[in-house]
Every structure is written in C-alpha cells, then in structure tokens.
Design a protein around this motif. Structure first.
Motif, mmCIF file in Angstrom:
data_model
loop_
_atom_site.group_PDB
_atom_site.id
_atom_site.type_symbol
_atom_site.label_atom_id
_atom_site.label_comp_id
_atom_site.label_asym_id
_atom_site.label_seq_id
_atom_site.Cartn_x
_atom_site.Cartn_y
_atom_site.Cartn_z
ATOM 1 N N GLY A 45 -7.997 41.091 27.115
ATOM 2 C CA GLY A 45 -8.191 40.747 25.644
ATOM 3 C C GLY A 45 -9.766 41.553 25.458
ATOM 4 N N PHE A 46 -10.464 41.109 24.462
ATOM 5 C CA PHE A 46 -11.627 41.525 23.778
ATOM 6 C C PHE A 46 -13.084 41.950 24.450
ATOM 7 C CE2 PHE A 46 -9.832 39.332 20.156
ATOM 8 C CZ PHE A 46 -8.999 39.940 19.469
ATOM 9 N N ASP A 47 -13.218 41.494 25.989
ATOM 10 C CA ASP A 47 -13.977 41.345 26.383
ATOM 11 C C ASP A 47 -13.767 42.676 27.395
ATOM 12 O OD1 ASP A 47 -15.261 39.408 25.921
ATOM 13 O OD2 ASP A 47 -14.460 38.200 27.470
ATOM 14 N N ASP A 48 -12.586 43.842 26.708
ATOM 15 C CA ASP A 48 -11.986 44.707 27.582
ATOM 16 C C ASP A 48 -11.321 45.580 27.021
ATOM 17 O OD1 ASP A 48 -11.715 46.676 29.884
ATOM 18 O OD2 ASP A 48 -9.413 45.606 29.952
ATOM 19 N N PRO A 49 -12.710 46.182 26.600
ATOM 20 C CA PRO A 49 -11.937 47.772 25.664
ATOM 21 C C PRO A 49 -11.600 49.121 26.867
ATOM 22 C CG PRO A 49 -14.291 47.657 25.638
ATOM 23 C CD PRO A 49 -13.977 46.340 26.287
ATOM 24 N N SER A 50 -11.498 49.274 27.224
ATOM 25 C CA SER A 50 -12.070 49.807 28.306
ATOM 26 C C SER A 50 -10.384 51.089 28.285
ATOM 27 C CB SER A 50 -12.128 49.832 29.646
ATOM 28 O OG SER A 50 -11.318 48.848 30.529
ATOM 29 N N PRO A 51 -9.238 49.686 28.193
ATOM 30 C CA PRO A 51 -8.304 50.656 28.383
ATOM 31 C C PRO A 51 -7.889 51.728 26.943
ATOM 32 C CG PRO A 51 -7.749 48.582 29.111
ATOM 33 C CD PRO A 51 -8.904 48.696 28.289
ATOM 34 N N VAL A 64 -5.152 46.038 15.976
ATOM 35 C CA VAL A 64 -5.747 45.218 16.223
ATOM 36 C C VAL A 64 -4.701 43.401 16.037
ATOM 37 C CG1 VAL A 64 -7.203 43.555 16.970
ATOM 38 C CG2 VAL A 64 -7.704 46.318 17.095
ATOM 39 N N GLY A 65 -3.580 43.056 16.724
ATOM 40 C CA GLY A 65 -2.630 41.777 16.356
ATOM 41 C C GLY A 65 -3.904 40.564 16.779
ATOM 42 N N THR A 66 -4.099 39.870 16.227
ATOM 43 C CA THR A 66 -4.909 38.514 16.215
ATOM 44 C C THR A 66 -4.228 37.434 16.664
ATOM 45 O OG1 THR A 66 -5.912 38.095 14.330
ATOM 46 C CG2 THR A 66 -6.887 39.823 15.488
ATOM 47 N N GLY A 67 -2.992 37.533 16.947
ATOM 48 C CA GLY A 67 -1.977 36.061 17.146
ATOM 49 C C GLY A 67 -1.486 35.698 15.999
ATOM 50 N N ALA A 68 -0.950 34.678 15.478
ATOM 51 C CA ALA A 68 -0.129 34.421 14.569
ATOM 52 C C ALA A 68 -0.786 34.395 12.680
ATOM 53 C CB ALA A 68 0.072 32.700 14.932
ATOM 54 N N GLN A 69 -2.009 33.821 12.598
ATOM 55 C CA GLN A 69 -3.304 34.436 12.279
ATOM 56 C C GLN A 69 -3.976 35.110 12.116
ATOM 57 O OE1 GLN A 69 -2.737 31.918 9.424
ATOM 58 N NE2 GLN A 69 -0.605 31.151 10.591
ATOM 59 N N ILE A 70 -4.485 36.342 11.258
ATOM 60 C CA ILE A 70 -5.822 37.479 10.863
ATOM 61 C C ILE A 70 -7.125 36.904 11.350
ATOM 62 C CG2 ILE A 70 -5.681 37.124 9.182
ATOM 63 C CD1 ILE A 70 -6.683 40.177 8.581
ATOM 64 N N ASN A 76 -18.899 43.576 18.967
ATOM 65 C CA ASN A 76 -18.911 44.457 20.036
ATOM 66 C C ASN A 76 -17.756 45.371 20.511
ATOM 67 O OD1 ASN A 76 -17.221 42.474 21.063
ATOM 68 N ND2 ASN A 76 -19.229 42.324 23.136
ATOM 69 N N PHE A 77 -15.951 44.736 20.340
ATOM 70 C CA PHE A 77 -15.567 45.181 20.569
ATOM 71 C C PHE A 77 -15.000 46.425 19.321
ATOM 72 C CE2 PHE A 77 -10.670 45.860 19.446
ATOM 73 C CZ PHE A 77 -9.712 45.938 22.030
ATOM 74 N N ARG A 78 -15.312 46.014 18.537
ATOM 75 C CA ARG A 78 -14.764 46.967 17.138
ATOM 76 C C ARG A 78 -16.154 48.454 16.990
ATOM 77 N NH1 ARG A 78 -12.909 47.771 11.691
ATOM 78 N NH2 ARG A 78 -12.886 45.457 11.423
ATOM 79 N N ALA A 79 -17.312 48.149 17.282
ATOM 80 C CA ALA A 79 -18.072 48.927 18.193
ATOM 81 C C ALA A 79 -17.793 49.950 18.679
ATOM 82 C CB ALA A 79 -19.857 47.947 17.458
ATOM 83 N N LEU A 112 -2.148 50.037 20.225
ATOM 84 C CA LEU A 112 -1.917 48.518 19.773
ATOM 85 C C LEU A 112 -2.487 47.743 21.219
ATOM 86 C CD1 LEU A 112 -0.363 47.096 17.032
ATOM 87 C CD2 LEU A 112 1.975 47.188 18.629
ATOM 88 N N ALA A 113 -3.207 46.365 19.756
ATOM 89 C CA ALA A 113 -3.468 45.229 20.801
ATOM 90 C C ALA A 113 -3.510 44.485 20.528
ATOM 91 C CB ALA A 113 -5.300 45.917 20.619
ATOM 92 N N LEU A 114 -2.258 43.564 21.004
ATOM 93 C CA LEU A 114 -1.993 42.482 20.674
ATOM 94 C C LEU A 114 -1.978 41.220 21.415
ATOM 95 C CD1 LEU A 114 1.596 44.041 20.586
ATOM 96 C CD2 LEU A 114 0.211 42.748 18.943
ATOM 97 N N ILE A 115 -2.411 40.344 20.161
ATOM 98 C CA ILE A 115 -2.569 38.576 20.572
ATOM 99 C C ILE A 115 -1.332 37.935 20.758
ATOM 100 C CG2 ILE A 115 -4.444 36.499 20.620
ATOM 101 C CD1 ILE A 115 -5.492 38.840 21.928
ATOM 102 N N PRO A 116 -0.654 37.390 21.857
ATOM 103 C CA PRO A 116 0.436 36.615 21.508
ATOM 104 C C PRO A 116 -0.027 35.286 20.322
ATOM 105 C CG PRO A 116 0.127 36.633 23.751
ATOM 106 C CD PRO A 116 -1.450 36.784 22.758
#
Length: 117
Positions: A45-51, A64-70, A76-79, A112-116
């Motif tokens: 998740g957002f606490d781990d930008p390392s990949p 970045v897919g933030t789930g069912a809704q934007i 800090n993840f974006r930065a 692609l970073a995905l939240i279900p």
C-alpha cells in the motif's frame, strides 16, 4: 477466436477484477497489487513506494487505482514517486486497469498500483 483487437507484445494485462481480487494474465491476486514491467505481486500500500521506486528506470508513469471511487493519495507517496522521476496518475481502480491495458498494448513504460474494489 480472438475476442479483443488489442494484442500485448510485452507485459501482463489486467483481465478482470472484483471484490478484493484482480486477475492479471490469467492469474488471480487478492488484495493490493503492484504491476511493474517484468513483475506483478502483492503490494503493501501507500506506505511502501519501494516497488515503484526500485523500477524507476523502467517507468515513465504509474497509474494508481484507489478502489471503487477516486480518492486522494498520501502526499508523501506521490512525492516519493515523482522524486524518482515517475509520473503519477490517480483514478478509480476499474479506470486504472483499462487505461493500463491500452497503454500496455502500445508498449508504454507504465506501472500500476491497485487498491481492490
């Protein structure tokens, strides 16, 4: 019989998604997911930008897919991604999957970073 006009020379397209899962190139993954050039797997998740930072030399943008809704993502993840030279585009997960597949078919350098949903 070919059901889609899109062909994928490289990468792994997202075939489907549902409650707490994504299907990528026929393989089902549960929970949050990171899809990168050459790899696909669980993401903390957002606490781990390392990949994404580790793959920065192979990426131009991460969807970045933030789930069912934007939704907003942590600044800090974006930065961190932008500091590594990676563009960040935020959308809901279904839209992120579709956009990723189209650009993947064009051979673009994307992740692609995905939240279900």
């Amino acid at each position: 019989m070919q059901l889609s006009e899109i062909t994928f020379e490289t990468g792994r397209p997202v075939d489907g998604y549902g409650p707490n899962f994504f299907r990528v190139a026929g393989e089902v993954f549960e929970g949050k997911l990171a899809i990168l050039p050459g790899s696909c797997g669980p993401w903390a998740g957002f606490d781990d930008p390392s990949p994404f930072v580790d793959a920065a030399k192979d990426l131009d943008v991460v969807f970045v897919g933030t789930g069912a809704q934007i939704a907003h993502i942590p600044p800090n993840f974006r930065a961190t991604l932008e500091g590594a030279g990676i563009g960040v585009e935020i959308m809901n997960s279904p839209t992120a999957c579709r956009t990723y597949n189209i650009l993947l078919s064009e051979g673009r350098r994307i992740g692609l970073a995905l939240i279900p949903v």
